[in-house]
Scaffold this motif. Structure first.
Motif, PDB file in Angstrom:
ATOM      1  N   GLY A 179      30.510  52.981  14.670  1.00 28.07           N
ATOM      2  CA  GLY A 179      31.043  51.957  15.569  1.00 28.07           C
ATOM      3  C   GLY A 179      30.721  50.558  15.071  1.00 28.07           C
ATOM      4  N   TYR A 180      29.584  50.451  14.402  1.00 29.78           N
ATOM      5  CA  TYR A 180      29.125  49.179  13.844  1.00 29.78           C
ATOM      6  C   TYR A 180      28.659  49.430  12.407  1.00 29.78           C
TER       7      TYR A 180
ATOM      8  N   ARG B  23      34.443  53.072   9.562  1.00 26.93           N
ATOM      9  CA  ARG B  23      34.994  53.306  10.906  1.00 26.93           C
ATOM     10  C   ARG B  23      35.624  54.704  10.973  1.00 26.93           C
ATOM     11  N   ASN B  24      36.375  55.071   9.930  1.00 28.35           N
ATOM     12  CA  ASN B  24      37.002  56.397   9.918  1.00 28.35           C
ATOM     13  C   ASN B  24      35.961  57.514   9.864  1.00 28.35           C
TER      14      ASN B  24
ATOM     15  N   ASP C 135      19.769  40.854   7.602  1.00 32.73           N
ATOM     16  CA  ASP C 135      20.870  41.799   7.778  1.00 32.73           C
ATOM     17  C   ASP C 135      21.867  41.182   8.756  1.00 32.73           C
ATOM     18  N   MET C 136      23.098  41.688   8.733  1.00 38.04           N
ATOM     19  CA  MET C 136      24.135  41.211   9.668  1.00 38.04           C
ATOM     20  C   MET C 136      24.824  42.411  10.315  1.00 38.04           C
ATOM     21  N   LEU C 137      25.380  42.177  11.511  1.00 36.36           N
ATOM     22  CA  LEU C 137      26.050  43.244  12.261  1.00 36.36           C
ATOM     23  C   LEU C 137      27.562  43.000  12.294  1.00 36.36           C
ATOM     24  N   VAL C 138      28.329  44.069  12.079  1.00 38.15           N
ATOM     25  CA  VAL C 138      29.804  43.969  12.107  1.00 38.15           C
ATOM     26  C   VAL C 138      30.359  44.965  13.121  1.00 38.15           C
TER      27      VAL C 138
ATOM     28  N   THR D 292      21.108  52.609   0.750  1.00 42.49           N
ATOM     29  CA  THR D 292      19.678  52.631   1.095  1.00 42.49           C
ATOM     30  C   THR D 292      19.437  53.161   2.509  1.00 42.49           C
ATOM     31  N   SER D 293      20.335  52.843   3.434  1.00 41.96           N
ATOM     32  CA  SER D 293      20.234  53.370   4.799  1.00 41.96           C
ATOM     33  C   SER D 293      21.615  53.754   5.288  1.00 41.96           C
ATOM     34  N   ARG D 294      21.685  54.756   6.135  1.00 44.26           N
ATOM     35  CA  ARG D 294      22.978  55.132   6.723  1.00 44.26           C
ATOM     36  C   ARG D 294      23.460  54.020   7.639  1.00 44.26           C
ATOM     37  N   GLY D 295      24.773  53.789   7.586  1.00 41.48           N
ATOM     38  CA  GLY D 295      25.363  52.753   8.430  1.00 41.48           C
ATOM     39  C   GLY D 295      25.313  51.377   7.792  1.00 41.48           C
ATOM     40  N   PHE D 296      24.753  51.300   6.575  1.00 37.33           N
ATOM     41  CA  PHE D 296      24.664  50.013   5.880  1.00 37.33           C
ATOM     42  C   PHE D 296      25.819  49.841   4.897  1.00 37.33           C
ATOM     43  N   PHE D 297      26.384  48.625   4.872  1.00 36.53           N
ATOM     44  CA  PHE D 297      27.343  48.231   3.843  1.00 36.53           C
ATOM     45  C   PHE D 297      26.573  47.533   2.724  1.00 36.53           C
TER      46      PHE D 297
END
Ligand SMILES: CC(C)(COP(=O)(O)OP(=O)(O)OC[C@H]1O[C@@H](n2cnc3c(N)ncnc32)[C@H](O)[C@@H]1OP(=O)(O)O)[C@@H](O)C(=O)NCCC(=O)NCCS
Length: 155
Positions: free
Chosen positions: A121-122, A116-117, A3-6, A84-89
């Motif tokens: 935050g990430y 973001r909208n 996984d990666m963080l943005v 699959t998970s919240r907050g995932f792209f």
């Protein structure tokens, strides 16, 4: 595949890219409910059954959590979030014959901008083998020890 963080508070301004794509007849917008089956057909024809399933989740809310790239009233790319998970792209993909034109980058930025909208935050890019693409487009960084992560129990 890690996984990666943005950082959603540091997204690049890609308005010029959106204008350039529009001049080629390619638009990016949130998928509308009446187009659900068209989007799923595109994902099934070009990618995998797992991605169809994730896309179904993203298309199940109103408004949807799926963006599409459209050319000549045909889907040529898609990008989802909160599947699959919240907050995932993800997942995301572009027609093979139209890759390298900035469509993947535009879908990524439109979708992350929406996240973001929505108040994130990430964002986390889920299980990707194209780390270079995400590093280049949005400065994403690999999350250590994140594979298979949330997909551990996937059949
Ligand atoms: C990954 C994908 C979505 C990229 O779409 P695309 O429309 O070809 O990408 P873009 O044209 O917007 O590329 C933007 C930049 O990223 C770079 N890039 C694209 N794919 C890359 C890769 N695999 N690795 C490193 N850089 C990449 C491009 O060179 C471009 O850089 P530039 O602006 O300096 O020229 C597309 O290749 C695809 O559908 N791949 C198969 C599905 C997939 O792997 N999806 C990701 C799942 S997490």
């Amino acid at each position: 595949m890690p996984d990666m963080l943005v950082k959603l508070y540091k997204l690049p301004d890609d308005r010029p890219l959106f204008s350039a794509l529009e001049s080629e007849g390619i638009t990016i917008h949130r998928a509308l409910a009446p187009d659900t089956l068209r989007v799923l057909d595109f994902v099934r024809d070009n990618f995998s059954e797992h991605w169809v399933s994730e896309c179904m989740v993203a298309l199940s809310s109103s408004p949807s959590r799926c963006f599409v790239a459209v050319k000549d009233r045909t889907v040529v790319g898609f990008a989802c979030y909160d599947a699959t998970s919240r907050g995932f792209f993800g997942p995301t993909g572009v027609s093979k014959d139209l890759r390298g034109k900035g469509i993947g980058r535009a879908l990524l930025n439109a979708t992350l901008g929406q996240m973001r909208n929505d108040g994130y935050g990430y964002a986390i890019i889920g299980s990707t083998e194209v780390c270079g693409f995400y590093e280049k487009c949005v400065g994403a960084t690999v999350i250590p020890d994140s594979s298979p992560g949330v997909y551990t129990d996937m059949i």
